[in-house]
Design an enzyme around this catalytic site. Structure first.
Site, short mmCIF file in Angstrom:
data_model
loop_
_atom_site.label_atom_id
_atom_site.label_comp_id
_atom_site.label_asym_id
_atom_site.label_seq_id
_atom_site.Cartn_x
_atom_site.Cartn_y
_atom_site.Cartn_z
N GLU C 58 54.66 47.24 33.18
CA GLU C 58 56.15 46.85 33.47
C GLU C 58 57.03 47.70 32.67
O GLU C 58 58.01 48.00 33.37
CB GLU C 58 56.17 45.39 32.94
CG GLU C 58 55.69 44.47 33.85
CD GLU C 58 54.18 44.19 33.85
OE1 GLU C 58 53.36 44.83 33.13
OE2 GLU C 58 53.39 43.71 34.68
N HIS C 127 53.11 31.05 33.18
CA HIS C 127 53.76 31.73 34.55
C HIS C 127 54.83 30.77 35.05
O HIS C 127 55.04 30.68 36.49
CB HIS C 127 52.61 31.66 35.54
CG HIS C 127 51.74 32.84 35.58
ND1 HIS C 127 50.98 33.14 34.42
CD2 HIS C 127 51.54 33.77 36.65
CE1 HIS C 127 50.37 34.29 34.77
NE2 HIS C 127 50.60 34.61 35.86
C1 LIG Z 1 51.71 41.37 32.61
C2 LIG Z 1 51.40 41.14 33.82
N1 LIG Z 1 51.81 41.75 35.10
C3 LIG Z 1 51.24 41.09 36.32
C4 LIG Z 1 50.67 40.18 36.47
C5 LIG Z 1 50.38 39.63 37.84
N2 LIG Z 1 48.80 39.78 38.20
C6 LIG Z 1 47.91 38.80 37.57
S1 LIG Z 1 46.38 39.33 37.89
C7 LIG Z 1 46.94 40.94 38.33
C8 LIG Z 1 45.72 42.18 38.71
C9 LIG Z 1 44.91 42.52 37.47
O1 LIG Z 1 43.98 43.08 38.08
P1 LIG Z 1 42.86 43.44 36.98
O2 LIG Z 1 43.23 43.53 35.70
O3 LIG Z 1 42.08 44.49 37.48
O4 LIG Z 1 42.09 42.00 36.90
P2 LIG Z 1 41.22 41.23 38.24
O5 LIG Z 1 42.40 40.44 38.64
O6 LIG Z 1 40.87 42.26 39.18
O7 LIG Z 1 40.09 40.59 37.85
C10 LIG Z 1 48.24 40.98 38.64
C11 LIG Z 1 49.19 42.31 38.77
C12 LIG Z 1 50.19 39.45 35.16
N3 LIG Z 1 49.59 38.24 35.39
N4 LIG Z 1 50.65 39.91 33.98
#
Ligand SMILES: Cc1ncc(C[n+]2csc(CCOP(=O)(O)OP(=O)(O)O)c2C)c(N)n1
Ligand SMILES: Cc1ncc(C[n+]2csc(CCOP(=O)(O)OP(=O)(O)O)c2C)c(N)n1
Ligand SMILES: [Mg+2]
Ligand SMILES: [Mg+2]
Lengths: 325, 334, 325, 334
Positions: C58, C127
């Site tokens: 971000e 959230h």
């Molecule tokens: C700081 C932040 N940015 C965006 C989000 C929205 N978001 C939730 S999970 C996710 C993807 C995360 O991917 P990864 O770290 O690979 O974990 P996975 O979901 O694949 O287990 C996003 C963009 C968030 N929760 N927190």
């Protein structure tokens, strides 16, 4: 004679001596002695582990402070200034302030965060913030603003006994404040506001770095026969309403004073609470004296024009009591 | 220093500066800042002032490789970068005096020098925050098909910030034309590199982002110039970002507030033996391109330039207090 | 019939078509189609360069948006939700909002930042934030909250023509809002508040996701013979005072409604301004209906109890007009 | 799984779990989440729910190496970690039903499971934010001279966040006992690894912090167990943090809201051929430690456990609305 700076150092030293779970962590708190010399000498006395210099990683070491608190320590995390605290705000709001509630009461976060705040030294836009209002908005935090030697000495102690996260704002212009402090000065309450100067015609509501300014304004007003009561909020969250309402219901007039920007800042909350709760006792609208809404300029005359000075407070008080001149 | 850019598409060539040019550039920075220190004690300059003395070879050597079209992003320790980039000395001094004639009308001060004509984007005083800005400037160039380079300066301490990590990844992922220049002066305020980072080999850290990375001698202006030339050739050739570490040292305290308790005098003295002006002067002497007398006369003219800048700042005016809130939001053009 | 979501997508498509300096950047705006399907289909239409998926960074991509704006582009940066925007707050406050001033007017930052805000979907503490108040506090920003299809369609257009940074808050519960929109719907002003329902007895001041709630409250109040005027602020910074004052001076009563937490939030600013400027026209204290000061719990009944619902607004309005029961 | 810890100073040994234990653990997670999916469609569970199906071998294999004294920090995709750590299934299900009997009294929901008895520290839904917490938990242990380990799980997408960078550096710099486990399921919502990071070799990225780092097959529970055992031996031995990448895949969409438009069915099917339950079942069969019948009866008892958990959650009560604001600040003990 002691200073605000020394009083804080003493209270940190006390805490370190009293409780081996306590440690101080932050940028340049050790070798450098603290950007404002607050922790000068503590490294030599308590060692690298408990006077812990950190890398430039505000989110990282504040988050580590939260984790250490969860792990049974009593960390004092110093964020060099409020200006850099935005980098750690997510950790403070979404972790420190929320974990007790999200966990259904299972995990407290007994963390104390200290930071310097305020303008007035020509440090320009990025180094002159007063963002206390952001922290005062967050449920799950207790927010303190010591403005006296006794509070500088005592608030940290009480904060360390609090099971929840406490944020302490130290105004940069207060560090050299001098005065007497009883050698046995200790805990102070962190719940209530304090009347720093009694008065009858108008109530000046303020805290932190603006307290001295309000006291001089009260002095100036006294010279014109206007008796101003000065209230030091001390605790910005949760706010102590009673002390304020009691005063305003007596004086029937109030001026909210804060070095933060005006809109959606602390003067708004002070004014909203008072007008809601003292509505029928008010003889005049509540005045708000805050910083002009501009990134603080470097040039001295522009910076001074932006900040709430004694004169603007005096003028607001005069207007409230209906004196124009 | 002569610069020429052959438009946006054709190849871009920057004539190599002469050793004497580089020496003169470094000396301008040195003398300017020595005067700043005096003026600070005299309370003519206030706020935070971070001197660059000792690191002059980095700004002088690197920036000699840029064209007018390129951009620069620097930190709060940026007097040297501003001067070497071509921001007029009087405008810089007037800014530190808080004058209307200053580069930023007195609103920025020492830590926030900005200058549109030379595409100098600050003067950023939140450590690490300049890196994403540089990435964005380069993104704009790459999206518009311009072959410009954005040079971004930061200290080794900034490499611990999340902003460094995020910016390096974005620049590498999108192959953006950024020259990341880490001025490793070995201390972040009072914190030595090995007490702030687990990886003290900064080029290794940078290379982990799949960015070409190497180190150069930040006290030798020719070494910096050569290393930057190589880097910029890669970047202009479409090779994406490059990371360049310049090993250097600040001879003064972190800021005018800093008692400098954390460094041994011996360490400072050791580095002073490799003072960039000394090294460059010797090189000039050995290569015979100029005599000590020539250098002395350069010094004389630089001192005059500094005097004139101070005089200009002194004679400057103050922004009217009525204009306090201009430049917050741009008034809608009715 | 169109939806709030479609209206935003159309306005983004418009902008991309109109001006080749415009591009959309953020997490999952491309392949995924946007976390709330706002940008669905745009990648196929405009390609990877202009519909730019970013890593989870971000601070990095918001900072890159600021730099791109300085470099002559007109970026639309999407922060998936306000909950993650704290990670970019330093970039927004210390760079985007400050550079024009710090540079003495040399560099504008024509950046538009969009983010989803609000609670109501059982997403729990991390959230469900409504942090508009943080952004409304920052000089150098313009802060918008479209609550209607016309504003969803038009505000982005006007924002992109603004030379300074604009932050747009889209409430998550509004995306499925349906209605008619003239095919030629276009620019709207981003300076003034709007009266969404005229009334004579009390003024409900609100914006964004709370507008529908206030309109239902006004409906319910009408049934009891209480005529409520509903004002949609639309612009949270700089706020349009005239529309609000004009209304309150007619109704003599006001309730400030916001989904953010109560203390030091937007209801405080609304209440402070009105009580300061309409002091002699007010017949009752200004009521504040905001979210209870607790991290939003997951359980539906607890979340609903925390949020400002129709009933709490109705009760506050009744109290203001002196009807009890 | 039997665990024993020989106090705080003596050597800590964790008995190796049997293959069947590991299989049963994975199956508990699988069946629990299959039921969650149904209950979500039935609107008995709300909010965001992120299923772990496909990744079970990582939580099961790694957590089998921890003692009761160790700590766990996970993400919003943490049902599997909670169950494998020993958080009672009824408490987890009741939490997702928003019941008072839930692990967090219904305040946390699917994304915020916390459990003091097993030192399970969430349930963190800000991507990357859990890493600094883990560093702090480990800092507390190292300052108190305890030989505990903190296991921190996160996705490959989180590695782009500044928080990852800052936490890795702090842990390495202070040699803290953290096991950083990156569950590389190759997608961050709809964003594939190679479109989010310039360095797709995650162990190389981690090693740049001077942290021992390697990759293991996240679909093979024995491989995860073995890799984690090695890592934890280093950590308990005072070797500082270790980074472990587990290569895996989620078989379901990112969340219940996700239409999963960004992945080919073929890619998912390809990974399903290496379903961790399938692989482990085959291994069990080949090694003959149990028969298919044995596994079928395990399945039966797991299903009963899930039924019971649902029944428990169903029968649960709701926190009184009067208690809405408890657990915001602790009332001063008068
Ligand atoms: C700081 C932040 N940015 C965006 C989000 C929205 N978001 C939730 S999970 C996710 C993807 C995360 O991917 P990864 O770290 O690979 O974990 P996975 O979901 O694949 O287990 C996003 C963009 C968030 N929760 N927190
Ligand atoms: C985010 C942030 N944290 C802390 C500071 C205070 N500070 C200013 S400079 C500095 C040290 C930076 O060191 P380095 O990056 O090596 O640059 P140098 O000063 O050595 O040129 C610190 C801690 C800051 N300005 N910004
Ligand atoms: Mg340095
Ligand atoms: Mg992933």
């Amino acid at each position: 004679m002691t200073t605000y700076r020394d009083a804080i150092r003493e209270s940190i030293r006390d805490a370190l001596t009293r409780d081996d779970r306590v440690f101080l962590m932050g940028e340049d708190v050790g070798r450098y002695g603290g950007a404002f010399a607050v922790s000068l000498g503590l490294l030599e006395e308590f060692g690298e582990s408990r006077i812990r210099d950190t890398p430039l990683s505000e989110a990282g070491f504040v988050g580590a402070g939260i984790g250490a608190a969860l792990g049974g320590m009593r960390p004092i995390v110093e964020i060099m200034t409020v200006n850099f605290s935005l980098l750690a705000l997510d950790q403070i709001l979404n972790s420190a302030a929320s974990i007790l509630h999200m966990s259904g009461g299972q995990f407290n976060v007994p963390l104390v965060i200290r930071m310097t705040t305020g303008a007035g030294r020509q440090l320009a836009a990025q180094h002159s913030h007063s963002l206390e209002c952001f922290y005062a908005h967050i449920p799950g935090l207790r927010v303190l603003a010591p403005a006296t030697l006794a509070d500088a000495r005592g608030m940290l102690w009480t904060a360390l006994e609090d099971p929840d996260p406490v944020v302490i704002f130290e105004h940069g212009t207060l560090y050299n404040l001098e005065g007497e402090l009883p050698s046995d000065a200790g805990v102070v309450d962190i719940h209530s506001a304090a009347v720093r100067r009694p008065g009858t015609d108008v109530t000046l509501i303020t805290y932190g770095g603006s307290l001295p300014t309000c006291l001089s304004a009260a002095e100036a007003l006294a010279a014109e026969g206007i008796s101003a009561e000065v209230i030091d909020l001390r605790v910005l969250r949760p706010m102590d309403d009673e002390t304020v309402y009691e005063s305003v219901c007596r004086t029937h007039r109030a001026i909210a004073v804060d070095e933060g920007w005006r809109s959606v800042g602390l003067t708004a909350e002070m004014a909203a609470r008072v007008s809601e709760n003292c509505f029928y006792d008010l003889d005049a609208p509540i005045g708000r004296v805050a910083t002009v809404e501009v990134p603080i300029p470097y040039a001295k005359h522009l910076e001074q024009a932006a900040l709430p000075g004694c004169q603007r407070i005096v003028d607001a008080a005069r207007q409230a009591v209906g004196v124009h001149g | 220093m002569t610069r020429k850019a052959r438009g946006q598409t054709g190849s871009v060539e920057v004539a190599s500066p002469s050793l004497v040019d580089l020496y003169a550039q470094m000396l301008r920075i040195r003398r300017f800042e020595e005067r700043c220190a005096q003026l600070y004690s005299a309370e003519r300059i206030r706020g935070f002032v971070h001197l660059y003395i000792g690191q002059e070879a980095v700004a002088a050597g690197l920036l000699a490789n840029l064209t007018e079209e390129d951009a620069v992003v620097a930190t709060y320790r940026e007097h040297g970068h501003a001067l070497a980039r071509g921001v007029p000395m009087p405008a810089v001094m007037a800014e530190m005096f808080g004058r209307l004639e200053g580069a930023c009308r007195g609103r920025g001060g020492s830590m926030h020098l900005f200058h549109a004509p030379t595409r100098f984007y600050g003067g950023n005083a939140i450590v690490g925050a300049g890196l994403p800005l540089a990435v964005g400037l380069a993104l704009a160039d790459s999206m518009q098909g311009r072959r410009r380079v954005t040079a971004c300066f930061f200290g080794e301490g900034a490499m611990a910030e999340g902003a460094f990590h995020e910016a390096m990844n974005l620049a590498a992922l999108w192959r953006l034309p950024v020259l990341f220049c880490c001025e490793n002066n070995h201390y972040a305020m009072g914190t030595a590199l090995d007490r702030s980072q687990s990886q003290v080999n900064l080029a290794v850290k940078a290379a982990a982002y799949e960015i070409p990375a190497w180190t150069c001698d930040g006290m030798d202006v020719t070494a910096v110039w050569e290393a930057a030339r190589r880097a910029i050739a890669i970047i202009r050739g479409g090779g994406g970002p490059v990371f360049l570490e310049a090993a250097t040292f600040r001879f003064r305290a972190h800021s005018m507030y800093d008692p400098d308790r954390y460094r041994d005098k011996s360490e400072i003295d050791h580095w002073k033996e490799r003072d960039p002006l000394l090294l460059c002067g010797q090189l000039i002497h050995e290569s015979g391109v100029a005599t000590w007398e020539d250098l002395a006369s350069i010094d004389a003219s630089v001192c005059t330039e500094v005097d004139d800048a101070v005089a200009y700042a002194d004679a400057g005016s103050l922004e009217s207090v009525e204009d306090l809130t201009t430049f917050v939001l741009t008034p809608a053009r009715a």
